[in-house]
Design a protein around this motif. Sequence first.
Motif, PDB file in Angstrom:
ATOM      1  N   TYR A  26      56.011  10.314  12.175  1.00 54.50           N
ATOM      2  CA  TYR A  26      54.735  10.844  12.668  1.00 54.50           C
ATOM      3  C   TYR A  26      54.362  10.218  14.014  1.00 54.50           C
ATOM      4  O   TYR A  26      53.292   9.635  14.172  1.00 54.50           O
ATOM      5  N   ASN A  52      50.474  11.845  17.720  1.00 53.65           N
ATOM      6  CA  ASN A  52      49.167  11.628  17.134  1.00 53.65           C
ATOM      7  C   ASN A  52      48.109  11.811  18.223  1.00 53.65           C
ATOM      8  O   ASN A  52      48.043  11.029  19.164  1.00 53.65           O
ATOM      9  N   HIS A 108      46.797   7.184  19.867  1.00 53.76           N
ATOM     10  CA  HIS A 108      48.051   7.262  20.614  1.00 53.76           C
ATOM     11  C   HIS A 108      48.054   6.352  21.840  1.00 53.76           C
ATOM     12  O   HIS A 108      47.020   5.830  22.241  1.00 53.76           O
ATOM     13  N   ASN A 162      52.092   7.560  18.752  1.00 52.74           N
ATOM     14  CA  ASN A 162      51.438   6.552  17.940  1.00 52.74           C
ATOM     15  C   ASN A 162      52.249   5.256  18.054  1.00 52.74           C
ATOM     16  O   ASN A 162      53.399   5.193  17.635  1.00 52.74           O
TER      17      ASN A 162
END
Length: 173
Positions: A88, A91, A95, A102
């Motif tokens: 993931y 973001n 960020h 991230n």
Amino acid sequence: MNIFINGLQRTGTNYALTLFRQNLPSIEFKEDTRHPYYQKHYFYNLKNPFTDKYPDKILTIIKHPYSWVESICFRNCVDIKTWFPNYYLHNTQDHCGPFLINLKNLCKLYYDWYTNWLNVSKVNLIPYERLLTERDVRRNIKRIFNIKPKTIHIPHKVPMSDDWVDEKKERYK
């Protein structure tokens, strides 16, 4: 002798491949093993390990974490988001940099990827920063291959894995 060169995106794998090919032409260096489970940016797959025959050595290129994070977050995140979707990295709320990466998840990826490969017996970890001067290159060649080259050629221009084209923009978001 067959050598597999790997590392995360933006760590200097193309530079290392060019450097070693130019200075050790009698050794076969690859970034792609033609093995269904291995490409230079993949995690090591414990369920499908390398055979004893290939490769003879693995040169894992590592860049200093601060300069690697800066490179990913502020210069070019390349396709790292699509390579590692379970981290993931994209973001919009939390960020670092214009690519909306991230930072915490990026650091976890760095840690996990290198920890994974360092458990493989054939791995020789090479800091990218130790491939920039003739003296350091000479030392690495002696340490890894027990060869003393007469001259060292430092590449001045190295191609990227994939040239950027507008058609690939969607893949990089």
